[in-house]
Scaffold this motif. Structure first.
Motif, PDB file in Angstrom:
ATOM      1  N   GLY A   1       0.835  -1.315   0.041  1.00 36.21           N
ATOM      2  CA  GLY A   1       0.008   0.043  -0.022  1.00 36.21           C
ATOM      3  C   GLY A   1       0.879   1.210   0.006  1.00 36.21           C
ATOM      4  O   GLY A   1       0.454   2.328  -0.611  1.00 36.21           O
ATOM      5  N   GLY A   2       2.006   1.150   0.796  1.00 28.22           N
ATOM      6  CA  GLY A   2       3.073   2.228   0.747  1.00 28.22           C
ATOM      7  C   GLY A   2       3.591   2.779  -0.647  1.00 28.22           C
ATOM      8  O   GLY A   2       3.688   3.936  -1.069  1.00 28.22           O
ATOM      9  N   ASN A   3       4.000   1.652  -1.301  1.00 29.35           N
ATOM     10  CA  ASN A   3       4.758   1.852  -2.604  1.00 29.35           C
ATOM     11  C   ASN A   3       4.702   0.567  -3.336  1.00 29.35           C
ATOM     12  O   ASN A   3       5.631  -0.300  -2.865  1.00 29.35           O
ATOM     13  CB  ASN A   3       6.077   2.537  -2.346  1.00 29.35           C
ATOM     14  N   ALA A   4       3.968   0.137  -4.249  1.00 27.61           N
ATOM     15  CA  ALA A   4       3.804  -0.881  -4.627  1.00 27.61           C
ATOM     16  C   ALA A   4       5.137  -1.335  -5.433  1.00 27.61           C
ATOM     17  O   ALA A   4       5.523  -2.643  -5.527  1.00 27.61           O
ATOM     18  CB  ALA A   4       2.728  -1.012  -5.651  1.00 27.61           C
ATOM     19  N   GLU A   5       5.602  -0.418  -6.198  1.00 24.96           N
ATOM     20  CA  GLU A   5       6.743  -0.718  -7.005  1.00 24.96           C
ATOM     21  C   GLU A   5       7.993  -1.061  -6.032  1.00 24.96           C
ATOM     22  O   GLU A   5       8.630  -1.868  -6.416  1.00 24.96           O
ATOM     23  CB  GLU A   5       7.140   0.419  -8.031  1.00 24.96           C
ATOM     24  N   ALA A   6       8.280  -0.205  -5.075  1.00 26.72           N
ATOM     25  CA  ALA A   6       9.330  -0.458  -4.240  1.00 26.72           C
ATOM     26  C   ALA A   6       9.190  -1.898  -3.317  1.00 26.72           C
ATOM     27  O   ALA A   6      10.077  -2.420  -3.086  1.00 26.72           O
ATOM     28  CB  ALA A   6       9.262   0.502  -3.054  1.00 26.72           C
ATOM     29  N   ALA A   7       7.960  -2.022  -3.120  1.00 26.13           N
ATOM     30  CA  ALA A   7       7.693  -3.575  -2.298  1.00 26.13           C
ATOM     31  C   ALA A   7       8.050  -4.482  -3.497  1.00 26.13           C
ATOM     32  O   ALA A   7       8.892  -5.399  -3.012  1.00 26.13           O
ATOM     33  CB  ALA A   7       6.087  -3.397  -2.163  1.00 26.13           C
ATOM     34  N   ARG A   8       7.760  -4.356  -4.708  1.00 26.27           N
ATOM     35  CA  ARG A   8       7.844  -5.484  -5.567  1.00 26.27           C
ATOM     36  C   ARG A   8       9.246  -5.625  -5.821  1.00 26.27           C
ATOM     37  O   ARG A   8       9.977  -6.617  -5.896  1.00 26.27           O
ATOM     38  CB  ARG A   8       7.295  -5.159  -7.004  1.00 26.27           C
ATOM     39  N   LEU A   9      10.005  -4.485  -5.723  1.00 25.07           N
ATOM     40  CA  LEU A   9      11.676  -4.500  -6.169  1.00 25.07           C
ATOM     41  C   LEU A   9      12.177  -5.072  -4.816  1.00 25.07           C
ATOM     42  O   LEU A   9      13.515  -5.024  -4.749  1.00 25.07           O
ATOM     43  CB  LEU A   9      12.247  -3.054  -6.547  1.00 25.07           C
ATOM     44  N   SER A  10      11.524  -4.947  -3.679  1.00 30.63           N
ATOM     45  CA  SER A  10      12.221  -5.598  -2.501  1.00 30.63           C
ATOM     46  C   SER A  10      11.806  -7.115  -2.316  1.00 30.63           C
ATOM     47  O   SER A  10      11.843  -7.560  -1.212  1.00 30.63           O
ATOM     48  CB  SER A  10      11.658  -4.629  -1.243  1.00 30.63           C
ATOM     49  N   GLY A  11      11.298  -7.620  -3.073  1.00 34.01           N
ATOM     50  CA  GLY A  11      10.973  -9.069  -3.240  1.00 34.01           C
ATOM     51  C   GLY A  11       9.522  -9.209  -2.919  1.00 34.01           C
ATOM     52  O   GLY A  11       9.380 -10.475  -2.458  1.00 34.01           O
ATOM     53  N   VAL A  12       8.699  -8.469  -2.569  1.00 33.20           N
ATOM     54  CA  VAL A  12       7.443  -8.774  -2.064  1.00 33.20           C
ATOM     55  C   VAL A  12       6.443  -9.376  -3.119  1.00 33.20           C
ATOM     56  O   VAL A  12       6.509  -8.523  -4.196  1.00 33.20           O
ATOM     57  CB  VAL A  12       6.689  -7.385  -1.475  1.00 33.20           C
ATOM     58  N   ASP A  13       5.988 -10.368  -3.057  1.00 32.63           N
ATOM     59  CA  ASP A  13       4.976 -11.096  -4.145  1.00 32.63           C
ATOM     60  C   ASP A  13       3.886 -10.190  -4.130  1.00 32.63           C
ATOM     61  O   ASP A  13       2.741 -10.754  -3.409  1.00 32.63           O
ATOM     62  CB  ASP A  13       4.845 -12.670  -3.765  1.00 32.63           C
ATOM     63  N   VAL A  14       3.816  -9.016  -4.975  1.00 34.71           N
ATOM     64  CA  VAL A  14       2.510  -8.127  -4.752  1.00 34.71           C
ATOM     65  C   VAL A  14       1.218  -8.851  -5.239  1.00 34.71           C
ATOM     66  O   VAL A  14       0.185  -8.660  -4.807  1.00 34.71           O
ATOM     67  CB  VAL A  14       2.959  -6.724  -5.484  1.00 34.71           C
ATOM     68  N   THR A  15       1.397  -9.547  -6.108  1.00 28.00           N
ATOM     69  CA  THR A  15       0.327 -10.392  -6.466  1.00 28.00           C
ATOM     70  C   THR A  15      -0.326 -11.182  -5.727  1.00 28.00           C
ATOM     71  O   THR A  15      -1.679 -11.352  -5.557  1.00 28.00           O
ATOM     72  CB  THR A  15       0.463 -11.262  -7.974  1.00 28.00           C
ATOM     73  N   LYS A  16       0.503 -11.856  -4.968  1.00 30.76           N
ATOM     74  CA  LYS A  16      -0.264 -13.037  -3.956  1.00 30.76           C
ATOM     75  C   LYS A  16      -1.040 -12.108  -2.924  1.00 30.76           C
ATOM     76  O   LYS A  16      -1.820 -12.495  -2.437  1.00 30.76           O
ATOM     77  CB  LYS A  16       1.244 -13.737  -3.339  1.00 30.76           C
ATOM     78  N   ILE A  17      -0.070 -11.036  -2.517  1.00 27.52           N
ATOM     79  CA  ILE A  17      -0.787 -10.035  -1.313  1.00 27.52           C
ATOM     80  C   ILE A  17      -1.858  -9.331  -1.840  1.00 27.52           C
ATOM     81  O   ILE A  17      -2.955  -9.507  -0.853  1.00 27.52           O
ATOM     82  CB  ILE A  17       0.251  -8.940  -1.025  1.00 27.52           C
TER      83      ILE A  17
END
Lengths: 264, 336
Positions: free
Chosen positions: B214-230
């Motif tokens: 929620g804070g920054n989707a692109e930064a989260a993705r580039l930090s290894g967060v599986d944004v699709t799953k979340i």
């Protein structure tokens, strides 16, 4: 912490102690962006990707990190071909990526220093999916100390920090994941001179510890001052590679634009 | 640089203060307000909205929205009641059909949530549009299944209005209307949902990833967060909790109404926002949402006790929500 403010102290370059190859990129091609890009980065080495904005430097970085896909070519890390896709698998195999756009792609501005540092390494700080808060606080606190991040506490929101300290937060994130290869895209953009020197010193320290560093920079003095090898890109291709000793502003400039620069 | 985030379980102190002031005003001006039985019925009334709003909190923290949770009340209500009264099931396992019905209801809500999440994450569609469409589709399904009429939880062998304590429908009613000691079951369910939601959001890797997305989707993705799953997960959680809320609602109404829960999505969103969660994503808390739901509940109950008409209540509720969010926005801006 001492901060060198004099100009000559700006590039505290330490001679590299180069080890085995860490990153091997070969024939990397992405239609419309990259054409047959090949190079290597070895342990303990700082390699600079020079070139104009739009020459494909950031695209190379994003492909290596799995942020973008590529059409052909291969990338291997410590001899192991990277077949996974996405940043997650790149991080797991030991790559860290400090993006050019710190606020847009790096930081979670509303979250704390602690949460920003630990983000990519959370799994290693957790048990059964639960974050071990105590361990997290200690581990992130160690980076705040060792990198000299000036913040009242780890709970401070990252948006209240200066540019240099924000950059150190992002760097801490990738040190925490025990990166073997660090990609630094414009690592000193928008930060003050004192903090720049600190970032350079940190790069030296990391290289000395055996981390391979791939630096993208538009500042020629920085490239000349810090890199062991310089790879020059133009229009999506590698157009030249210069060792530290043979690189000058003029040579890089010629390769960058593709025509000899005559002395006036 | 000296701003600290003062908070109790992540609840904005302003929200908490507002709630206490509201309670004090009503307590001083309203006869019987602070009585135990009043509090019991308040807890019972707030329970359903709280359960739904906790799920909504997860979605809103990722900067999404779920407009379909109101329709899920109708849909899940209908399928729960149908499963509960299914003659085959009842003949086989008797009162055990309550468990079957609850499972069917939860599953129904979860599926709707998953479909919302899949459309948002995989098809990259706008959450507002996806869930708006789902709101109509799901309501339509509920109406089609029942041909628009309520599914009563009644024993056809008994005369109309007659209830026996030992039979199925009475036991099902217990979910919404029963008590454990002095505590209403519905409130207990809501409390458990709030506590588990709070733990999930604040103590786990998953929760951290929800805030990061929620804070920054692109930064989260580039930090290894599986944004699709979340993304898929938060909508699935929201759907599942909407389903749980619908089971409580069905138990309370003693029937599955295809038109049930209309506008509940807005009450849930209001509870989340009044509770201090930003619609822009990246911040907020489940505990805040619980307080938000209580604030809305206290306003309605207090005005009810004063005999103020429901028309005036709408205006007053709307105004208070507006003021709450405005106040929060001012505080936020000052903190920078």
């Amino acid at each position: 912490m001492m901060v060198g403010r004099t100009l000559e102290g700006n590039f505290p370059k330490v001679p590299a102690n180069v080890g085995d190859s860490i990153l091997e990129v070969s024939g990397l091609t992405r239609t419309g962006a990259l054409d047959d890009v090949s190079f290597t980065v070895r342990a303990g080495e700082i390699v600079a990707l020079a070139g104009l904005v739009g020459s494909g430097r950031t695209e190379v970085a994003r492909c290596i990190f799995g942020a973008d896909s590529y059409d052909s070519g291969s990338i291997s890390l410590v001899g192991v071909p990277m077949v996974g896709h996405g940043p997650k698998s790149a991080i797991d195999s030991g790559i860290g990526f400090v993006t050019e756009d710190r606020k847009g792609q790096g930081l979670l501005l509303d979250l704390s220093v602690r949460e920003n540092i630990s983000l990519a390494a959370l799994t290693s700080l957790s048990r059964l999916g639960f974050v071990d808060r105590h361990r997290e606080q200690n581990a992130t606190g160690d980076y705040v100390k060792s990198l000299g991040i000036r913040t009242p506490s780890g709970e401070q929101r990252v948006k209240n920090l200066s540019g240099g300290n924000q950059q150190k937060v992002v760097l801490s994130r990738w040190l925490m994941t025990k990166s073997k290869l660090l990609i630094l895209d414009e690592p000193t953009r928008g930060i003050d001179v004192g903090a720049k020197v600190e970032i350079y010193q940190l790069m030296n320290r990391l290289a000395a510890e055996g981390i391979g560093i791939l630096m993208i920079s538009s500042e020629l003095p920085e490239v000349l001052g810090m890199a062991d090898r310089i790879i020059v890109m133009r229009e999506g291709r590698v157009v030249g590679e210069l060792a530290r000793g043979e690189a000058t502003q003029e040579r890089i400039g010629e390769l960058t634009v593709g025509v000899p620069i005559r002395e006036a | 640089m000296k701003h600290k985030r003062y908070s109790l379980f992540g609840v904005n102190p302003g929200v908490l203060a507002g709630f206490l002031v509201l309670v004090l005003i009503f307590a001083a001006k309203t006869p019987h307000f602070l009585e135990f039985s009043t509090m019991q019925s308040l807890a019972q009334q707030v329970a359903i909205n709280t359960i739904i709003a906790v799920g909504m909190t997860f979605v809103i923290i990722t900067a999404g929205i779920d407009l379909s949770v109101g329709s899920v009340q109708g849909f899940v209500g209908v399928i729960t009641a149908l499963a509960l009264m299914n003659p085959v099931v009842v003949a086989r396992i008797g009162n055990g059909s309550i468990f079957v019905a609850c499972a069917v209801g939860l599953f129904g809500g979860t599926i709707i949530g998953f479909l919302n999440g899949a459309a948002v994450a995989w098809l990259r569609m706008q959450p507002f549009i996806v869930t708006l469409a789902m709101m109509w589709i799901v309501r339509g399904i509920a109406e089609v299944i029942t041909d628009g009429s309520p599914v009563g939880v009644v024993d056809p062998s008994l005369p109309y209005g007659v209830m026996r304590n030992d039979i199925l429908q009475h036991k099902f009613t217990w979910i919404a209307m029963g008590y454990v000691g002095p505590i209403p079951i519905a409130a207990l369910i809501a409390l458990i949902v709030v506590v588990l939601g709070h733990i999930l959001l604040t103590r786990t890797v998953f929760g951290r990833h929800v805030y990061a997305l929620g804070g920054n989707a692109e930064a989260a993705r580039l930090s290894g967060v599986d944004v699709t799953k979340i993304r898929i997960s938060v909508y699935t959680i929201c759907g599942a909790l909407a389903g749980l809320g619908a089971i409580v609602l069905t138990s309370r109404l003693n029937s599955g109404l295809p038109v049930g829960g209309q506008g509940y999505e807005l009450y849930a969103i209001a509870a989340v926002v009044v509770g201090g969660t930003s619609l822009f994503g990246g911040s907020g808390s489940v505990a805040g949402t619980a307080i938000g739901a209580l604030i809305i509940g206290v306003i309605n109950l207090g005005l009810d006790l004063h005999g103020i008409s429901s028309f005036w209540q709408l205006m007053i509720t709307g105004t208070i929500i507006f003021m709450a969010v405005l106040l929060d926005e001012i505080v936020r801006r000052r903190q920078g």
